[in-house]
Design a protein around this motif. Structure first.
Motif, PDB file in Angstrom:
ATOM      1  N   GLU A   1      35.425  36.169  45.884  1.00 62.63           N
ATOM      2  CA  GLU A   1      36.099  35.874  44.643  1.00 62.63           C
ATOM      3  C   GLU A   1      37.564  36.462  44.884  1.00 62.63           C
ATOM      4  O   GLU A   1      37.321  37.778  45.529  1.00 62.63           O
ATOM      5  CB  GLU A   1      35.503  35.651  43.451  1.00 62.63           C
ATOM      6  CG  GLU A   1      36.191  35.080  42.343  1.00 62.63           C
ATOM      7  CD  GLU A   1      36.857  36.011  41.373  1.00 62.63           C
ATOM      8  OE1 GLU A   1      37.518  35.627  40.341  1.00 62.63           O
ATOM      9  OE2 GLU A   1      36.862  37.113  41.603  1.00 62.63           O
ATOM     10  N   VAL A   2      38.615  36.309  44.231  1.00 62.30           N
ATOM     11  CA  VAL A   2      39.822  36.908  44.413  1.00 62.30           C
ATOM     12  C   VAL A   2      39.492  38.438  44.048  1.00 62.30           C
ATOM     13  O   VAL A   2      40.274  39.223  44.755  1.00 62.30           O
ATOM     14  CB  VAL A   2      40.710  36.368  43.555  1.00 62.30           C
ATOM     15  CG1 VAL A   2      40.471  36.193  41.938  1.00 62.30           C
ATOM     16  CG2 VAL A   2      42.337  37.114  43.371  1.00 62.30           C
ATOM     17  N   SER A   3      38.768  38.837  43.198  1.00 62.42           N
ATOM     18  CA  SER A   3      38.551  40.345  42.846  1.00 62.42           C
ATOM     19  C   SER A   3      37.169  40.635  43.348  1.00 62.42           C
ATOM     20  O   SER A   3      36.854  41.756  43.017  1.00 62.42           O
ATOM     21  CB  SER A   3      38.822  40.546  41.399  1.00 62.42           C
ATOM     22  OG  SER A   3      39.944  40.080  40.776  1.00 62.42           O
ATOM     23  N   ASN A   4      36.308  40.003  43.826  1.00 63.37           N
ATOM     24  CA  ASN A   4      35.026  40.249  44.122  1.00 63.37           C
ATOM     25  C   ASN A   4      34.718  40.351  45.533  1.00 63.37           C
ATOM     26  O   ASN A   4      34.724  39.345  46.363  1.00 63.37           O
ATOM     27  CB  ASN A   4      34.163  39.547  43.129  1.00 63.37           C
ATOM     28  CG  ASN A   4      34.047  39.938  41.731  1.00 63.37           C
ATOM     29  OD1 ASN A   4      33.466  40.923  41.481  1.00 63.37           O
ATOM     30  ND2 ASN A   4      35.043  39.199  40.894  1.00 63.37           N
TER      31      ASN A   4
END
Lengths: 609, 389
Positions: free
Chosen positions: B240-243
């Motif tokens: 995910e974008v941050s993960n």
């Protein structure tokens, strides 16, 4: 108060005083006007809006007067008589110097207000000179004597020295506390001569200002010089030729009070019933249709727009609304002109003409505020005379209309005769500045010991950009400027084009002197780089003259624009943020792939900030 | 809340912190050691979960997330809460994550939480640099952060750790160093956030005065890219974008948010999502204060702000959320979107492709490297498809 009962015109004149208040900015002109209205009970303290005479919102906010106004108050003087005092308010900016001269022409006297803490300043001098040139009796008043730093004696000496005005009996006043207002009114009664005028001569009334009233047509503020204005009588405006029947006359208190006639020497309003405001200009002379005067009153000048800019709706759907708004605004301000203009970048709009930059800004602000429009205004331009190789002459008010260079024989630009008044220590600064602006120095004369009046011939196009602001800042606010159009002169002018992302943006084009093209192109490109936000794509900015790139810069593409966290509760919040970002983008103008903020089109005015 | 609702994920919000961080605008009952309020609050949560469970709306719940605030601020009470929740859910727990701040993470508490049924701990490390931690207003040291990761790992928990990129004092190389240290300490899952400066926070005030010397946009972008590279090198892939996670270590709970599955959130400002009528969607934000939740006898005592998304909005939100995931938009999702939102979908996707934000990967459209960093343009354009022309 004695009665307003009918009296013969000569007696009435003997008890009438027509005067203006002139001052350097912030020396207290408006507060003193307010105090006079209060002291004469023209306005109830409770309904008192500060700076009452300035009725437009924008005027009140900016503390400047744009329209002229005239208020009549009844004053019970110490001699037991009741006097009619007509206080004629004047605009206070160089854009409106002609309007000022018309207001002063309606007066016999002027109260010259000088700040007791600041003393005589440049505009004190220039305004006093304007008043003296109009043959007005000057009543000096030293204001703000309530302040601890007040130096009335020093200021008194200054007035005598700098202006050669006897100031022995200058009135000491405080606009703040009201102290001295009574003495000031006494001085007005004593020193300002009653108006002259021939009741039996053919009617001649000077139009000081006018506005449009939806119910009554054009209403004018007038000063009757000879004869009388009587409702029902047919009149003619000598310059515009318009004919009308007088529908009503009276005075403003500031509430309107109707009168059976307005005689020689009186100042008041005139209801013309005319539906076209362009027919009634300040400076025109009203005369009788039956028995017209031989000569109009002197000093008439057509209000000619000097500065032109494109006005485009941000949302192209608002074109009709903009046209209606301009139409309605012009009813109150016939000095605005407009004609359709089409820009590749901005779509359909208008090229509008104004008396000056301030006028332009005020009108744009009114259009946006009063008509709820979002507008893009393009860089101001002047009216160039373009001589083509085929021998025709084109009036070019917009860079968009400038023909291809191969078809241009030469271009003439409008010139100004400019008068700058400054204290002697700033002469050098004004020299530098005005020469930078392609000015030709003519001569200068000393006025007293504290002021120098310099005469210049300057291209109008140079003056409309930053000259006035620069003049103020380089002379620490001391300089005053007055100018009038003074013919045309051939100049080496070129068109500067701006390319965004490789595409020319016609609305950013600019006509500039060839020697300045490089510098202006560079400054403009740098300024645009500041104004245009980084976006998804890199935006190269190029300034081009005659096919040659004179400056180039780049708005880098955005690298990061991301909201990191997006868990359960964040999802709605983030969505709302995205919507807000999108709204912000909508306020910009999309040109090709580039989002351009509205202020970019005025960037040329912000160069150097 | 309708009894027909059926949730797949449960979020419990713990609005207590021992101190407030310089960047935080989150609602939390900071500071004080009001142990009584915290205890009655945890008891109330359990009561509310019990009520929901008895009505059957939690039957399909497979993941629980206890976030904050700082759940570990509850001390032993956290383990009690976890155990109580586990016992109330009929089918046991696939995943139960709790957030933990390094300073309140003792081996005893970690073990107790593990024994109570927790499977996963998310450690708010934020940085491995003491100077940066001090600037952030964190009350723990880098050493404590790494030790908390190690302890959680040895307690048998799957471990995630948070990092913030773009903090004052950070420069090139710092994020790569942070990544190596926390992964080395045992984090198999890492969340990397770009610093967001909010008005009304100490950082917001500094920024307004022009005194927040954080890296600029380019500097922050460099740091995010650096973190991404370092994580991939360590074997953690972006999902995910941050993960980022090692294979199989993804947060199943968070995926429920992004894949549009219904969830229930309890606690001040916690959000819930459930399917609405005709393809629409309801999102509820709990509007009750901490005290109100602590005193609630029943779900009926809580108040919620309700936001209703129509079918178009729900569809556009699905697209927006899918674009945050590495796997991106499936062909099936795009077809469904076209049916609901019309042909404009094709134009928008083509634009996003041309802009270099999305690219085809097999039969999916996935974000590019640029798409990660310029996510707002990507998500904003997809969300705008909800508008009716």
């Amino acid at each position: 108060m004695k009665s307003d009962a009918p009296q013969n015109p000569r007696e009435l004149r003997a008890r009438t005083r027509n005067f203006s208040i002139v001052a350097h900015i912030d020396h207290g002109k408006s507060t003193i006007s307010d105090r006079i209205l209060e002291a004469t009970h023209a306005v109830d303290g409770r309904e008192m809006v500060s700076q009452l005479l300035d009725s437009m919102d924008i005027e009140r906010e900016r503390g400047i007067t744009i329209k002229s106004n005239a208020v009549r108050v009844a004053y019970d003087a110490d001699d037991g008589e009741t006097y009619h005092l007509n206080l004629i308010d004047t605009p206070g900016h160089v854009d409106f110097s002609y309007e000022v001269s018309r207001s002063l022409a309606a007066c016999e006297g002027a109260v010259l207000v000088v700040d007791a803490t600041q003393g005589v300043e440049a505009q004190t001098v220039s305004n006093a000179l304007l008043a003296m040139n109009a043959d007005l009796e000057i009543v000096p008043a030293i204001n703000k004597i309530d302040l601890p730093s007040a130096d009335p004696e020093g200021v008194r000496a200054q007035i005598e020295e700098a202006l050669a005005i006897p100031a022995d009996d200058a009135v000491l006043v405080s606009g703040k506390t009201g102290e001295g207002i009574h003495e000031l009114l006494e001085a007005v009664v004593r020193l300002v001569p009653p108006p002259a005028g021939d009741d039996n001569a053919p009617l001649r009334a000077l139009v000081v200002d006018s506005w449009f009233d939806a119910y009554r047509g054009v209403v004018a503020i007038v000063r009757v010089m000879d004869g009388a204005l009587v409702p029902g009588e047919a009149c003619r405006l000598m310059a515009s030729g318009a004919v009308f029947d007088v529908e009503g006359v009276g005075y403003r208190q500031p509430k309107e009070r109707e009168l059976p006639r307005l005689g020689a020497g009186e100042v008041g309003y005139l209801v013309t019933g005319l539906k076209d405001p362009a027919l009634v200009h300040a400076g025109d002379t009203v005369t009788g249709a039956e028995r017209p005067a031989g000569e109009p009153l002197p000093g008439y000048r057509e209000a000619k727009p000097m500065v032109f800019c494109g006005l485009f709706p941000v949302d192209t759907k608002d074109y009709e609304a903009l046209r209606d708004a301009l139409e309605r605004l012009c009813l109150n301000d016939p000095s605005i002109t407009y004609e359709p203009e089409t820009s590749v970048a901005l779509g359909f709009g208008f090229r509008a003409g104004f008396l000056g930059l301030l006028h332009m800004e005020v009108v744009k602000e009114r259009l946006e505020r009063e008509f709820d429009l979002d507008l893009v205004a393009t860089a101001p331009s002047v009216d160039y005379h373009v001589h083509t190789t085929k021998g025709s002459i084109l009036d070019v008010k917009s860079p968009i209309d400038l023909p291809d260079p191969t078809q241009i024989a030469f271009i003439e630009e409008p010139m100004l005769a400019a008068k700058v008044i400054v204290p002697p220590e700033y002469v050098g600064a004004v020299m530098d500045l005005t020469v930078e602006h392609r000015g030709t120095f003519l001569d200068m004369v000393y006025i007293g010991e504290t002021s120098v009046e310099m005469h210049w011939r300057v291209p109008l196009s140079e003056l409309i950009l930053d000259y006035f602001d620069q003049l103020k800042s380089r002379t620490r606010g001391y300089a005053s400027l007055d100018y009038e159009l003074d013919g045309y002169e051939t100049a080496d002018l070129v068109k500067l084009d701006i390319l965004l992302a490789g595409e020319p943006v016609d609305a950013l084009s600019f006509i500039v002197h060839a020697t300045k093209a490089y510098a202006v192109g560079h400054d403009l490109a740098v300024k645009l780089k500041e104004i245009i936000p980084r976006q998804l794509f890199e935006v190269p900015i190029q300034a081009v003259v005659g096919g040659r790139v004179v400056a180039r810069t780049n708005v880098k593409a955005r690298r990061k624009d991301v909201l990191a966290k997006c868990y359960g509760g964040d999802i709605s919040r983030k969505r709302k943020l995205l919507e807000k970002q999108r709204e912000g983008k909508k306020r910009m103008k999309s040109i090709g792939k580039v989002d351009v903020p509205q202020e970019a089109f005025m960037a040329i005015l912000k160069v150097g900030e | 809340m309708s009894s027909a609702a059926s949730f797949e994920a449960l979020y419990l919000h713990i609005p207590f912190c021992r101190s407030r961080c310089a960047y935080c605008d989150f609602r939390s009952q900071a500071v004080g050691e009001d142990g009584d309020l915290a205890r009655s609050y945890a008891d109330a949560l359990l009561r509310l979960v019990g009520e929901c469970a008895s009505e059957g709306v939690l039957d399909r719940v497979r993941t629980v997330y206890i976030g904050g605030g700082t759940p570990t601020a509850l001390g032993e009470g956290l383990a009690t809460l976890i155990e109580g929740v586990r016992d109330l859910l009929p089918h046991g727990l696939g995943e139960l994550t709790f957030e933990a701040n390094p300073e309140s993470t003792t081996p005893e508490l970690l073990r107790a939480c593990r024994e109570a049924g927790a499977t996963r701990a998310s450690i708010g490390a934020q940085s491995s640099d003491d100077a940066v931690l001090r600037r952030l207003g964190r009350i723990h040291s880098a050493r404590e952060a790494l030790r908390a990761i190690e302890r959680a790992s040895s307690a048998g928990l799957r471990v995630s750790a948070d990092l913030i990129a773009g903090c004052p004092g950070q420069g090139p190389g710092d994020l790569a160093k942070d990544v190596r240290r926390i992964v080395g300490a045992g984090a198999a899952h890492v969340s990397v956030y770009a610093l967001e400066v909010h008005e009304g926070t100490p950082f917001g005030d500094l920024e307004a005065e022009g005194r927040l010397d954080a890296p600029d946009e380019d500097g922050a972008a460099d740091l995010l890219e650096e973190a991404s590279r370092a994580l991939e090198e360590e074997g953690l892939s972006r999902y995910e974008v941050s993960n980022y996670a090692r294979p199989g270590e993804e947060s199943r709970h968070n995926l429920a948010y992004w894949e549009g599955r219904a969830y229930l959130g309890l606690g001040p400002s916690a959000a819930s999502m459930l399917e609405g009528e005709g393809g629409g969607r309801l999102r509820l934000a709990c509007a009750s204060t901490t005290e109100a939740v602590a005193g609630a006898r029943s779900m009926r005592d809580l108040s919620f702000d309700i936001e209703e998304l129509d079918r178009r909005q729900a569809m556009a939100e699905d697209l927006m959320l899918a674009a945050r995931l590495s796997k991106g938009l499936s062909r099936e999702l795009v077809e469904r979107a076209r049916a609901v939102l019309g042909p404009r979908v094709g134009g928008t996707l083509a634009y996003l492709g041309d802009a270099g934000l999305l690219e085809a990967k097999g039969d999916r459209l996935a974000p590019t490297d640029r798409g990660w960093l310029m996510g707002n343009v990507l998500y904003g354009n997809l969300w705008a498809l909800a508008e009716v022309e």
